[in-house]
Design a protein around this motif. Structure first.
Motif, PDB file in Angstrom:
ATOM      1  N   PHE A  52       0.828  -1.204   0.000  1.00 13.69           N
ATOM      2  CA  PHE A  52       0.000   0.000   0.000  1.00 13.69           C
ATOM      3  C   PHE A  52       0.863   1.254   0.000  1.00 13.69           C
ATOM      4  CE2 PHE A  52       0.767   0.802   4.433  1.00 13.69           C
ATOM      5  CZ  PHE A  52       0.824  -0.441   5.023  1.00 13.69           C
ATOM      6  N   ASP A  53       0.227   2.351  -0.381  1.00  7.65           N
ATOM      7  CA  ASP A  53       0.903   3.640  -0.501  1.00  7.65           C
ATOM      8  C   ASP A  53       0.730   4.412   0.801  1.00  7.65           C
ATOM      9  OD1 ASP A  53       2.021   5.995  -1.338  1.00  7.65           O
ATOM     10  OD2 ASP A  53       0.330   6.585  -2.596  1.00  7.65           O
ATOM     11  N   PHE A  54       1.831   4.754   1.450  1.00  4.62           N
ATOM     12  CA  PHE A  54       1.765   5.465   2.723  1.00  4.62           C
ATOM     13  C   PHE A  54       1.134   6.843   2.585  1.00  4.62           C
ATOM     14  CE2 PHE A  54       4.611   2.271   4.223  1.00  4.62           C
ATOM     15  CZ  PHE A  54       4.424   2.238   5.588  1.00  4.62           C
ATOM     16  N   SER A  55       1.366   7.505   1.464  1.00  7.13           N
ATOM     17  CA  SER A  55       0.856   8.868   1.319  1.00  7.13           C
ATOM     18  C   SER A  55      -0.661   8.906   1.264  1.00  7.13           C
ATOM     19  CB  SER A  55       1.443   9.522   0.069  1.00  7.13           C
ATOM     20  OG  SER A  55       1.026   8.825  -1.082  1.00  7.13           O
ATOM     21  N   ASN A  56      -1.310   7.779   1.057  1.00  8.16           N
ATOM     22  CA  ASN A  56      -2.764   7.739   0.967  1.00  8.16           C
ATOM     23  C   ASN A  56      -3.410   7.233   2.258  1.00  8.16           C
ATOM     24  OD1 ASN A  56      -4.965   8.386  -0.628  1.00  8.16           O
ATOM     25  ND2 ASN A  56      -5.193   6.300  -1.376  1.00  8.16           N
ATOM     26  N   LEU A  57      -2.640   7.072   3.315  1.00  3.13           N
ATOM     27  CA  LEU A  57      -3.202   6.611   4.582  1.00  3.13           C
ATOM     28  C   LEU A  57      -3.787   7.791   5.348  1.00  3.13           C
ATOM     29  CD1 LEU A  57      -0.451   4.115   5.763  1.00  3.13           C
ATOM     30  CD2 LEU A  57      -2.626   3.600   4.667  1.00  3.13           C
ATOM     31  N   PHE A  58      -5.012   7.635   5.818  1.00  4.81           N
ATOM     32  CA  PHE A  58      -5.662   8.717   6.548  1.00  4.81           C
ATOM     33  C   PHE A  58      -6.766   8.149   7.420  1.00  4.81           C
ATOM     34  CE2 PHE A  58      -8.164   8.108   2.772  1.00  4.81           C
ATOM     35  CZ  PHE A  58      -9.474   8.296   3.177  1.00  4.81           C
ATOM     36  N   ILE A  59      -7.218   8.974   8.349  1.00  3.82           N
ATOM     37  CA  ILE A  59      -8.383   8.664   9.172  1.00  3.82           C
ATOM     38  C   ILE A  59      -9.369   9.801   8.957  1.00  3.82           C
ATOM     39  CG2 ILE A  59      -9.268   8.384  11.518  1.00  3.82           C
ATOM     40  CD1 ILE A  59      -6.498   7.335  12.313  1.00  3.82           C
ATOM     41  N   ALA A  60     -10.558   9.463   8.492  1.00  8.74           N
ATOM     42  CA  ALA A  60     -11.585  10.483   8.283  1.00  8.74           C
ATOM     43  C   ALA A  60     -12.164  10.875   9.637  1.00  8.74           C
ATOM     44  CB  ALA A  60     -12.675   9.950   7.365  1.00  8.74           C
ATOM     45  N   LEU A  61     -12.204  12.172   9.910  1.00 14.63           N
ATOM     46  CA  LEU A  61     -12.727  12.661  11.185  1.00 14.63           C
ATOM     47  C   LEU A  61     -14.208  13.020  11.101  1.00 14.63           C
ATOM     48  CD1 LEU A  61      -9.733  14.914  12.268  1.00 14.63           C
ATOM     49  CD2 LEU A  61     -10.255  12.588  12.984  1.00 14.63           C
ATOM     50  N   GLY A  62     -14.777  12.847   9.953  1.00 13.07           N
ATOM     51  CA  GLY A  62     -16.204  13.099   9.758  1.00 13.07           C
ATOM     52  C   GLY A  62     -16.769  12.000   8.881  1.00 13.07           C
ATOM     53  N   SER A  63     -18.043  12.091   8.617  1.00 16.30           N
ATOM     54  CA  SER A  63     -18.650  11.064   7.770  1.00 16.30           C
ATOM     55  C   SER A  63     -18.338  11.361   6.309  1.00 16.30           C
ATOM     56  CB  SER A  63     -20.162  11.015   7.999  1.00 16.30           C
ATOM     57  OG  SER A  63     -20.736  12.263   7.676  1.00 16.30           O
ATOM     58  N   VAL A  64     -17.986  10.315   5.599  1.00 15.21           N
ATOM     59  CA  VAL A  64     -17.669  10.434   4.182  1.00 15.21           C
ATOM     60  C   VAL A  64     -18.975  10.307   3.405  1.00 15.21           C
ATOM     61  CG1 VAL A  64     -16.358   9.437   2.274  1.00 15.21           C
ATOM     62  CG2 VAL A  64     -15.400   9.430   4.585  1.00 15.21           C
ATOM     63  N   PRO A  65     -19.280  11.290   2.554  1.00 15.72           N
ATOM     64  CA  PRO A  65     -20.530  11.217   1.787  1.00 15.72           C
ATOM     65  C   PRO A  65     -20.583   9.980   0.889  1.00 15.72           C
ATOM     66  CG  PRO A  65     -19.531  13.393   1.598  1.00 15.72           C
ATOM     67  CD  PRO A  65     -18.550  12.509   2.295  1.00 15.72           C
ATOM     68  N   GLU A  66     -21.783   9.535   0.644  1.00 20.77           N
ATOM     69  CA  GLU A  66     -22.016   8.369  -0.213  1.00 20.77           C
ATOM     70  C   GLU A  66     -21.471   8.636  -1.611  1.00 20.77           C
ATOM     71  OE1 GLU A  66     -23.350   4.519  -0.368  1.00 20.77           O
ATOM     72  OE2 GLU A  66     -23.680   5.822   1.340  1.00 20.77           O
ATOM     73  N   GLY A  67     -20.773   7.670  -2.176  1.00 16.34           N
ATOM     74  CA  GLY A  67     -20.277   7.777  -3.537  1.00 16.34           C
ATOM     75  C   GLY A  67     -18.901   8.410  -3.663  1.00 16.34           C
ATOM     76  N   VAL A  68     -18.311   8.841  -2.554  1.00 12.87           N
ATOM     77  CA  VAL A  68     -16.974   9.432  -2.603  1.00 12.87           C
ATOM     78  C   VAL A  68     -15.953   8.313  -2.433  1.00 12.87           C
ATOM     79  CG1 VAL A  68     -15.366  10.999  -1.453  1.00 12.87           C
ATOM     80  CG2 VAL A  68     -17.759  11.641  -1.695  1.00 12.87           C
ATOM     81  N   ALA A  69     -14.990   8.274  -3.350  1.00 13.63           N
ATOM     82  CA  ALA A  69     -13.942   7.253  -3.272  1.00 13.63           C
ATOM     83  C   ALA A  69     -13.133   7.456  -1.996  1.00 13.63           C
ATOM     84  CB  ALA A  69     -13.040   7.336  -4.492  1.00 13.63           C
ATOM     85  N   LEU A  70     -12.702   6.360  -1.404  1.00 14.87           N
ATOM     86  CA  LEU A  70     -11.954   6.433  -0.148  1.00 14.87           C
ATOM     87  C   LEU A  70     -10.462   6.634  -0.402  1.00 14.87           C
ATOM     88  CD1 LEU A  70     -13.757   3.763   2.042  1.00 14.87           C
ATOM     89  CD2 LEU A  70     -13.897   6.245   2.191  1.00 14.87           C
ATOM     90  N   THR A  71     -10.154   7.691  -1.108  1.00 15.43           N
ATOM     91  CA  THR A  71      -8.766   8.108  -1.274  1.00 15.43           C
ATOM     92  C   THR A  71      -8.617   9.457  -0.586  1.00 15.43           C
ATOM     93  OG1 THR A  71      -9.155   9.270  -3.350  1.00 15.43           O
ATOM     94  CG2 THR A  71      -8.562   6.926  -3.497  1.00 15.43           C
ATOM     95  N   LEU A  72      -7.413   9.766  -0.195  1.00 15.99           N
ATOM     96  CA  LEU A  72      -7.169  11.009   0.535  1.00 15.99           C
ATOM     97  C   LEU A  72      -7.594  12.223  -0.280  1.00 15.99           C
ATOM     98  CD1 LEU A  72      -6.022  12.448   3.014  1.00 15.99           C
ATOM     99  CD2 LEU A  72      -3.771  12.336   1.944  1.00 15.99           C
ATOM    100  N   ALA A  73      -7.249  12.238  -1.545  1.00 13.61           N
ATOM    101  CA  ALA A  73      -7.584  13.394  -2.386  1.00 13.61           C
ATOM    102  C   ALA A  73      -9.091  13.567  -2.517  1.00 13.61           C
ATOM    103  CB  ALA A  73      -6.941  13.234  -3.761  1.00 13.61           C
TER     104      ALA A  73
END
Length: 141
Positions: A52-73
């Protein structure tokens, strides 16, 4: 002395010029270190730890809207606050490598410096010379 002439004199001093050169070289050098970490070290570390790519590791602090890809960008684009700890790991590695390289350079420069020749010892006072002569004369008896 006018402000302009004082400033000109300040800039002409070696310390200001040395600092300017150091900042410019440091900025260029940090780009090299960032490239080494991003392009050489992190892919190897990522492969060792499962690809895996370290630069794309994150913890979302809010709810991610439906349909949004789970990438940092994409999550950032959606306006969700995130803790991008993968980016922190990359920046931390950049710093550690840069600090190690600077340490090695300074260490080598210190080794190359020749020790300053010590000052010749001062001649002892006359009373000490006389006492030594008396001591030596007594030893001979």
């Amino acid at each position: 002395m006018s402000f302009a002439s004082e400033f000109k004199q300040f800039i002409a001093k070696g310390n200001a010029m040395d600092l300017a050169v150091g900042v410019i070289i440091g900025a260029a050098f940090s780009k090299i270190v960032a490239s080494i970490v991003d392009d050489l070290i992190m892919p190897i570390v990522g492969a060792v730890f499962g690809g895996f790519d370290f630069s794309n590791l994150f913890i979302a602090l809010g709810s991610v809207p439906e349909g949004v890809a789970l990438t940092l960008a994409e999550v950032r684009k959606a306006g969700v606050p995130v803790l991008a700890y993968g980016n922190f790991v990359t920046v931390l590695l950049n710093f550690l490598i840069l600090a190690l390289i600077v340490f090695i350079i300074v260490r080598q420069i210190n080794r190359l410096k020749r020790p300053a020749p010590g000052a010749a010892p001062a001649a002892p006072p006359e009373d000490i010379v006389l006492l030594r002569e008396i001591r030596d004369a007594l030893r001979q008896k």
